[in-house]
Enzyme design. Structure first.
Site, PDB file in Angstrom:
ATOM      1  N   SER A   9       7.623  -1.263   0.433  1.00 47.40           N
ATOM      2  CA  SER A   9       6.805  -0.603   1.463  1.00 47.40           C
ATOM      3  C   SER A   9       7.684   0.196   2.423  1.00 47.40           C
ATOM      4  CB  SER A   9       5.997  -1.637   2.258  1.00 47.40           C
ATOM      5  OG  SER A   9       5.047  -2.253   1.426  1.00 47.40           O
ATOM      6  N   TYR A  17      -7.330   0.764   3.050  1.00 50.95           N
ATOM      7  CA  TYR A  17      -6.520   1.975   3.256  1.00 50.95           C
ATOM      8  C   TYR A  17      -5.981   2.466   1.919  1.00 50.95           C
ATOM      9  CZ  TYR A  17      -2.693  -1.534   3.501  1.00 50.95           C
ATOM     10  OH  TYR A  17      -1.835  -2.593   3.275  1.00 50.95           O
ATOM     11  N   ARG A  25      -9.439 -11.032 -12.130  1.00 46.04           N
ATOM     12  CA  ARG A  25      -8.864 -10.042 -11.193  1.00 46.04           C
ATOM     13  C   ARG A  25      -9.345  -8.625 -11.484  1.00 46.04           C
ATOM     14  NH1 ARG A  25      -2.704 -10.600 -10.400  1.00 46.04           N
ATOM     15  NH2 ARG A  25      -3.215  -9.032  -8.854  1.00 46.04           N
ATOM     16  N   ASP A  49       0.297   5.849  -1.134  1.00 44.55           N
ATOM     17  CA  ASP A  49       1.126   6.460  -2.181  1.00 44.55           C
ATOM     18  C   ASP A  49       2.458   5.731  -2.258  1.00 44.55           C
ATOM     19  OD1 ASP A  49      -0.528   8.604  -2.836  1.00 44.55           O
ATOM     20  OD2 ASP A  49       0.345   9.928  -1.318  1.00 44.55           O
ATOM     21  N   LYS A  50       3.162   5.942  -3.357  1.00 49.28           N
ATOM     22  CA  LYS A  50       4.583   5.593  -3.431  1.00 49.28           C
ATOM     23  C   LYS A  50       5.347   6.913  -3.286  1.00 49.28           C
ATOM     24  CE  LYS A  50       4.447   1.073  -4.540  1.00 49.28           C
ATOM     25  NZ  LYS A  50       4.573   0.449  -5.855  1.00 49.28           N
TER      26      LYS A  50
HETATM   27  C1  VOV Z   1      -2.551 -10.307  -0.234  1.00 50.18           C
HETATM   28  C2  VOV Z   1      -1.507 -10.479  -0.926  1.00 50.18           C
HETATM   29  C3  VOV Z   1      -0.894  -9.637  -1.980  1.00 50.18           C
HETATM   30  C4  VOV Z   1      -0.384 -10.135  -3.164  1.00 50.18           C
HETATM   31  C5  VOV Z   1      -0.333 -11.594  -3.610  1.00 50.18           C
HETATM   32  C6  VOV Z   1       0.112  -9.011  -3.913  1.00 50.18           C
HETATM   33  C7  VOV Z   1       0.744  -9.126  -5.152  1.00 50.18           C
HETATM   34  C8  VOV Z   1       0.995  -8.014  -5.944  1.00 50.18           C
HETATM   35  C9  VOV Z   1       1.588  -8.096  -7.264  1.00 50.18           C
HETATM   36  C10 VOV Z   1       2.057  -9.377  -7.928  1.00 50.18           C
HETATM   37  C11 VOV Z   1       1.637  -6.817  -7.757  1.00 50.18           C
HETATM   38  C12 VOV Z   1       2.223  -6.361  -9.113  1.00 50.18           C
HETATM   39  C13 VOV Z   1       1.399  -6.757 -10.267  1.00 50.18           C
HETATM   40  C14 VOV Z   1      -0.032  -6.306 -10.144  1.00 50.18           C
HETATM   41  O1  VOV Z   1      -0.848  -7.190  -9.831  1.00 50.18           O
HETATM   42  O2  VOV Z   1      -0.297  -5.130 -10.284  1.00 50.18           O
HETATM   43  C15 VOV Z   1       1.060  -5.964  -6.773  1.00 50.18           C
HETATM   44  C16 VOV Z   1       0.865  -4.595  -6.957  1.00 50.18           C
HETATM   45  C17 VOV Z   1       0.542  -3.760  -5.902  1.00 50.18           C
HETATM   46  N1  VOV Z   1       0.328  -4.116  -4.581  1.00 50.18           N
HETATM   47 FE1  VOV Z   1       0.235  -5.978  -3.860  1.00 50.18          FE
HETATM   48  N2  VOV Z   1      -0.109  -7.850  -3.200  1.00 50.18           N
HETATM   49  C18 VOV Z   1      -0.704  -8.185  -2.000  1.00 50.18           C
HETATM   50  C19 VOV Z   1      -1.050  -7.339  -0.959  1.00 50.18           C
HETATM   51  C20 VOV Z   1      -0.770  -5.983  -0.996  1.00 50.18           C
HETATM   52  C21 VOV Z   1      -0.835  -5.089   0.146  1.00 50.18           C
HETATM   53  C22 VOV Z   1      -1.165  -5.497   1.554  1.00 50.18           C
HETATM   54  C23 VOV Z   1      -0.509  -3.840  -0.281  1.00 50.18           C
HETATM   55  C24 VOV Z   1      -0.339  -2.599   0.576  1.00 50.18           C
HETATM   56  C25 VOV Z   1       1.154  -2.359   0.824  1.00 50.18           C
HETATM   57  C26 VOV Z   1       1.548  -2.263   2.252  1.00 50.18           C
HETATM   58  O3  VOV Z   1       2.760  -2.231   2.528  1.00 50.18           O
HETATM   59  O4  VOV Z   1       0.682  -2.200   3.143  1.00 50.18           O
HETATM   60  C27 VOV Z   1      -0.294  -3.915  -1.690  1.00 50.18           C
HETATM   61  C28 VOV Z   1      -0.024  -2.826  -2.505  1.00 50.18           C
HETATM   62  C29 VOV Z   1       0.149  -2.954  -3.874  1.00 50.18           C
HETATM   63  C30 VOV Z   1       0.213  -1.837  -4.760  1.00 50.18           C
HETATM   64  C31 VOV Z   1       0.038  -0.385  -4.350  1.00 50.18           C
HETATM   65  C32 VOV Z   1       0.451  -2.325  -6.025  1.00 50.18           C
HETATM   66  C33 VOV Z   1       0.618  -1.485  -7.297  1.00 50.18           C
HETATM   67  C34 VOV Z   1       2.014  -0.954  -7.295  1.00 50.18           C
HETATM   68  C35 VOV Z   1       2.484  -0.294  -8.551  1.00 50.18           C
HETATM   69  O5  VOV Z   1       3.472   0.473  -8.442  1.00 50.18           O
HETATM   70  O6  VOV Z   1       1.909  -0.504  -9.622  1.00 50.18           O
HETATM   71  N3  VOV Z   1      -0.421  -5.233  -2.093  1.00 50.18           N
HETATM   72  N4  VOV Z   1       0.721  -6.695  -5.664  1.00 50.18           N
END
Ligand code: VOV
Length: 249
Positions: A223, A145, A131, A148-149
């Site tokens: 989100s 895209y 990963r 932010d948080k």
């Molecule tokens: C396609 C699927 C998918 C999957 C399985 C998934 C899973 C996960 C896991 C398990 C984790 C936490 C552990 C890590 O792996 O970091 C994350 C982390 C994260 N994600 Fe996610 N995310 C996806 C998809 C996914 C999307 C579509 C988005 C955009 C959000 C949206 O509303 O548009 C997103 C955002 C994030 C972010 C910004 C972080 C970091 C946040 C932080 O504060 O650190 N993410 N995400």
């Protein structure tokens, strides 16, 4: 002080968005255009070798709409290499016929929100490595895209305790897992590097899955309450042949 998540950081990432200056491009004679395309193809062949050696990766996509004509996403072990590739591209003849429209600098990131306790070095774990140093799929579509948080009043992500953030990230991950096999995500951290906090790059063979996934996540607390988003870019897969065809005038 509140507890910061611990991040694992992988390859550095440059998303480079360009538009083509079609007027200037059309004014070149055919031989000059052919030479420029050949030079660009040689550049692509060179960066392909890094993908094959697994010391980096790249993705080349059109961008639909007027924000850009194409995006080159480059992943490398160091930011210095990103800088070198950017400069190398800028020295190509073709680059003189492109207009930079947007770029994003980040590093592939995994957080420890959902990581189990272990004494092993995560950087040696093959699943983690896959990963952090990802092979990019040649999916038909890409979506990028930045986001932010939020940090506003009661909706300040950075003031929440670790347990609350972990619970929300678990819910987020659950939704994401529902898209396994349909959408591959690369999350790259950009705090200190670029204008937003994360870059979100999604790959899929079904473009509609981007809309379904992003929409479903909008109803999820992390989100809905905390997500703030930049511009969205969506596009289709390019390779040397498709790029050459795109440049035919
Ligand atoms: C396609 C699927 C998918 C999957 C399985 C998934 C899973 C996960 C896991 C398990 C984790 C936490 C552990 C890590 O792996 O970091 C994350 C982390 C994260 N994600 Fe996610 N995310 C996806 C998809 C996914 C999307 C579509 C988005 C955009 C959000 C949206 O509303 O548009 C997103 C955002 C994030 C972010 C910004 C972080 C970091 C946040 C932080 O504060 O650190 N993410 N995400």
């Amino acid at each position: 002080m509140n507890e910061a998540a611990i991040t694992l950081d992988g390859w550095y990432v440059l998303h480079d968005f360009r538009s083509i200056d079609w007027v200037a491009w059309k004014m070149l004679d055919e031989d000059e255009r052919r030479a420029a395309v050949e030079e660009f193809t040689a550049f692509l062949n060179k960066i392909n070798k890094t993908d094959e050696a697994k010391t980096g990766a790249h993705a080349l996509y059109t961008i639909v709409g007027q924000k850009a004509d194409f995006m080159l996403m480059i992943l490398r072990e160091t930011m210095d290499e990103l800088q070198e590739i950017e400069t190398e591209f800028n020295k190509l003849t073709l680059a003189a016929f492109t207009v930079p429209t947007y770029s994003y600098v980040s590093v592939v990131e995994l957080s420890n929100y959902l990581a189990g306790k272990s004494d092993e070095d995560p950087y040696q774990n093959p699943h983690v490595r896959a990963r952090l140093y990802p092979e990019l799929p040649r999916s038909q579509y890409v979506c990028f895209y930045p986001m932010d948080k939020r940090r506003e009043g009661n909706d300040n992500w950075y003031m929440l305790g670790m347990d609350d953030r972990r619970a929300m990230m678990a819910s987020h991950g659950k939704i994401g897992r529902g898209y396994a096999g349909k959408v591959k995500q690369i999350i790259s951290g950009s705090i200190g590097f670029d204008d937003y906090e994360w870059g979100v790059t999604l790959f899929s063979d079904d473009v509609l899955q981007f809309k379904k996934l992003v929409y479903e996540m909008r109803f999820d607390e992390v989100s809905a309450r905390f997500g703030e988003f930049g511009s969205f870019y969506v596009g289709t897969l390019l390779d040397a042949d498709k790029f050459t065809k795109m440049l035919e005038v």
